[in-house]
Design a protein around this motif. Structure first.
Motif, PDB file in Angstrom:
ATOM      1  N   ARG A 168       0.857  -1.179   0.000  1.00 59.02           N
ATOM      2  CA  ARG A 168       0.000   0.000   0.000  1.00 59.02           C
ATOM      3  C   ARG A 168       0.897   1.234   0.000  1.00 59.02           C
ATOM      4  N   VAL A 169       0.677   2.099  -0.983  1.00 61.09           N
ATOM      5  CA  VAL A 169       1.500   3.299  -1.151  1.00 61.09           C
ATOM      6  C   VAL A 169       0.592   4.524  -1.085  1.00 61.09           C
TER       7      VAL A 169
ATOM      8  N   THR B  77      -0.107  -3.552  -6.199  1.00 62.62           N
ATOM      9  CA  THR B  77       0.047  -2.316  -5.425  1.00 62.62           C
ATOM     10  C   THR B  77      -1.288  -1.593  -5.325  1.00 62.62           C
ATOM     11  N   THR B  78      -1.611  -1.148  -4.130  1.00 60.68           N
ATOM     12  CA  THR B  78      -2.765  -0.271  -3.930  1.00 60.68           C
ATOM     13  C   THR B  78      -2.256   1.135  -3.689  1.00 60.68           C
ATOM     14  N   LEU B  79      -2.640   2.053  -4.549  1.00 66.70           N
ATOM     15  CA  LEU B  79      -2.248   3.454  -4.419  1.00 66.70           C
ATOM     16  C   LEU B  79      -3.354   4.217  -3.696  1.00 66.70           C
ATOM     17  N   ILE B  80      -2.976   4.960  -2.668  1.00 67.72           N
ATOM     18  CA  ILE B  80      -3.909   5.798  -1.921  1.00 67.72           C
ATOM     19  C   ILE B  80      -3.526   7.234  -2.239  1.00 67.72           C
ATOM     20  N   LEU B  81      -4.299   7.864  -3.093  1.00 66.00           N
ATOM     21  CA  LEU B  81      -3.931   9.173  -3.637  1.00 66.00           C
ATOM     22  C   LEU B  81      -4.866  10.260  -3.121  1.00 66.00           C
ATOM     23  N   THR B  82      -4.276  11.403  -2.831  1.00 68.07           N
ATOM     24  CA  THR B  82      -5.087  12.544  -2.443  1.00 68.07           C
ATOM     25  C   THR B  82      -4.557  13.806  -3.110  1.00 68.07           C
TER      26      THR B  82
ATOM     27  N   ILE C 237      -5.288  10.716 -13.218  1.00 74.59           N
ATOM     28  CA  ILE C 237      -4.092  10.005 -12.735  1.00 74.59           C
ATOM     29  C   ILE C 237      -4.472   8.597 -12.278  1.00 74.59           C
ATOM     30  N   ALA C 238      -5.599   8.496 -11.571  1.00 72.97           N
ATOM     31  CA  ALA C 238      -6.065   7.180 -11.112  1.00 72.97           C
ATOM     32  C   ALA C 238      -6.328   6.261 -12.289  1.00 72.97           C
ATOM     33  N   SER C 239      -6.902   6.792 -13.351  1.00 69.51           N
ATOM     34  CA  SER C 239      -7.171   5.984 -14.546  1.00 69.51           C
ATOM     35  C   SER C 239      -5.875   5.467 -15.161  1.00 69.51           C
ATOM     36  N   ASP C 240      -4.859   6.336 -15.242  1.00 65.04           N
ATOM     37  CA  ASP C 240      -3.553   5.912 -15.766  1.00 65.04           C
ATOM     38  C   ASP C 240      -2.965   4.787 -14.924  1.00 65.04           C
ATOM     39  N   CYS C 241      -3.080   4.928 -13.598  1.00 63.97           N
ATOM     40  CA  CYS C 241      -2.480   3.941 -12.694  1.00 63.97           C
ATOM     41  C   CYS C 241      -3.222   2.605 -12.750  1.00 63.97           C
ATOM     42  N   ARG C 242      -4.526   2.658 -12.917  1.00 61.76           N
ATOM     43  CA  ARG C 242      -5.292   1.403 -13.034  1.00 61.76           C
ATOM     44  C   ARG C 242      -4.931   0.662 -14.312  1.00 61.76           C
ATOM     45  N   LYS C 243      -4.660   1.404 -15.360  1.00 62.79           N
ATOM     46  CA  LYS C 243      -4.239   0.767 -16.610  1.00 62.79           C
ATOM     47  C   LYS C 243      -2.902   0.053 -16.449  1.00 62.79           C
TER      48      LYS C 243
ATOM     49  N   GLU D 240      -4.403  -1.053  -7.980  1.00 69.11           N
ATOM     50  CA  GLU D 240      -5.672  -0.672  -7.370  1.00 69.11           C
ATOM     51  C   GLU D 240      -5.500   0.764  -6.869  1.00 69.11           C
ATOM     52  N   VAL D 241      -6.540   1.586  -6.987  1.00 64.26           N
ATOM     53  CA  VAL D 241      -6.395   3.003  -6.630  1.00 64.26           C
ATOM     54  C   VAL D 241      -7.558   3.458  -5.759  1.00 64.26           C
ATOM     55  N   GLU D 242      -7.220   4.147  -4.666  1.00 63.32           N
ATOM     56  CA  GLU D 242      -8.204   4.817  -3.817  1.00 63.32           C
ATOM     57  C   GLU D 242      -7.928   6.319  -3.907  1.00 63.32           C
ATOM     58  N   CYS D 243      -8.943   7.103  -4.224  1.00 60.37           N
ATOM     59  CA  CYS D 243      -8.762   8.551  -4.406  1.00 60.37           C
ATOM     60  C   CYS D 243      -9.594   9.336  -3.398  1.00 60.37           C
ATOM     61  N   THR D 244      -9.021  10.409  -2.874  1.00 55.26           N
ATOM     62  CA  THR D 244      -9.739  11.290  -1.959  1.00 55.26           C
ATOM     63  C   THR D 244      -9.313  12.728  -2.221  1.00 55.26           C
TER      64      THR D 244
END
Length: 294
Positions: free
Chosen positions: A45-46, A68-73, A83-89, A93-97
């Motif tokens: 988890r990053v 990798t699960t990205l936790i982005l804010t 950015i989340a769309s790019d990372c999912r490609k 896994e991406v969590e955005c807040t």
């Protein structure tokens, strides 16, 4: 620059479960179990704040991969979604807040929710802003300076403190704090920014020494000029400016080795370091010669 040997994080509960798994007598199920255990062992988890900035976005893409699960804010929903769309490609896994780091109550509530799902293995405090004395040298507006200090210092240190406690309790983790080469010596063009980054540098260095015995690494990043709208808005010369993707690669590589400090590019870092060790009067005279005073 100093370097420390990498600290190997202790396995989390999922990794322990995977490591103690016993296969049964059926080869097909044994192969599937082994593959599942291998997949679990790669999970991480990053967390990245300021992900809508140029460095933050480049870091998110650099860390994005399967397992990798990205936790982005960040503050800009549309850019965060892109950015989340790019990372999912790229398989992450991406969590955005969308979050305002200046709101401590909201920040700590969010961090508690994140840690409840799993304490991050890597947390990068990248969010920041800048202000300057203006084209006529009239000085910074205190309203701007106060907002900068809330974001660059209170938000960054508050997040680092909160996650340091969680990582210390778990016995593993890596904190990465974004400072700046401006932390070596205050610049007249950007005094509040320089002061805020010096605070982050000193805090990160102290945090590293405290957390080392507990299996938690801390890396302070001191970049020079990285191409971005914030960099473009900064007054003064911008020698050795580099693209954010190159900066992100350096940060990722140094953090993986648990470097105490990542400072770049070398020529600018070397010059700024000398500003910190020379008598202040000489350093300020040199900065005047290079047009960093007006």
């Amino acid at each position: 620059m100093t370097a420390m040997p990498p600290q190997q994080p202790e396995p989390n509960d999922a990794e322990r479960d995977a490591g103690t798994h016993r296969a049964d007598s059926r080869p097909a199920e044994s192969d599937a179990s082994a593959k599942a255990a291998q997949d679990v062992s790669r999970l991480r988890r990053v967390l990245i704040t300021g992900a809508t900035g140029e460095i933050g976005g480049a870091l998110a893409r650099a860390y994005a991969e399967t397992g990798t699960t990205l936790i982005l804010t960040g503050r800009k929903q549309r850019k965060l979604d892109a950015i989340a769309s790019d990372c999912r490609k790229l398989g992450a896994e991406v969590e955005c807040t969308v979050l305002n780091l200046c709101d401590e109550e909201t920040l700590f509530t969010w961090l508690d929710e994140v840690c409840a799902r799993g304490v991050p293995d890597i947390a990068i405090a990248n969010a920041g802003m800048n202000t300057d004395i203006g084209p006529q040298g009239n000085g910074e507006r205190w309203e701007d300076s106060r907002r900068l200090l809330q974001t660059n210092v209170i938000g960054t240190l508050g997040m680092a403190h909160h996650l340091a406690m969680a990582m210390k309790q778990r016995g593993s983790g890596q904190l990465v704090l974004l400072s700046s080469l401006a932390a070596w010596h205050g610049l007249a063009l950007t005094p509040s920014y320089s002061g805020s980054k010096a605070a982050v540098k000193a805090y990160g260095e102290g945090l590293r020494s405290w957390l080392k015995p507990h299996g938690v690494g801390v890396t302070v990043v001191m970049p020079g000029y990285v191409t971005s709208p914030m960099c473009e808005a900064m007054p003064g010369p911008k020698p050795f400016e580099m693209p954010p993707e190159k900066a992100a690669r350096r940060i990722l590589k140094g953090a993986a080795r648990n470097r105490a400090r990542i400072s770049f590019p070398f020529p600018l870092n070397f010059g700024c370091w000398w500003l910190s060790v020379l008598p202040a009067g000489i350093s300020q005279r040199l900065l005047g010669w290079f047009n960093y005073t007006h």
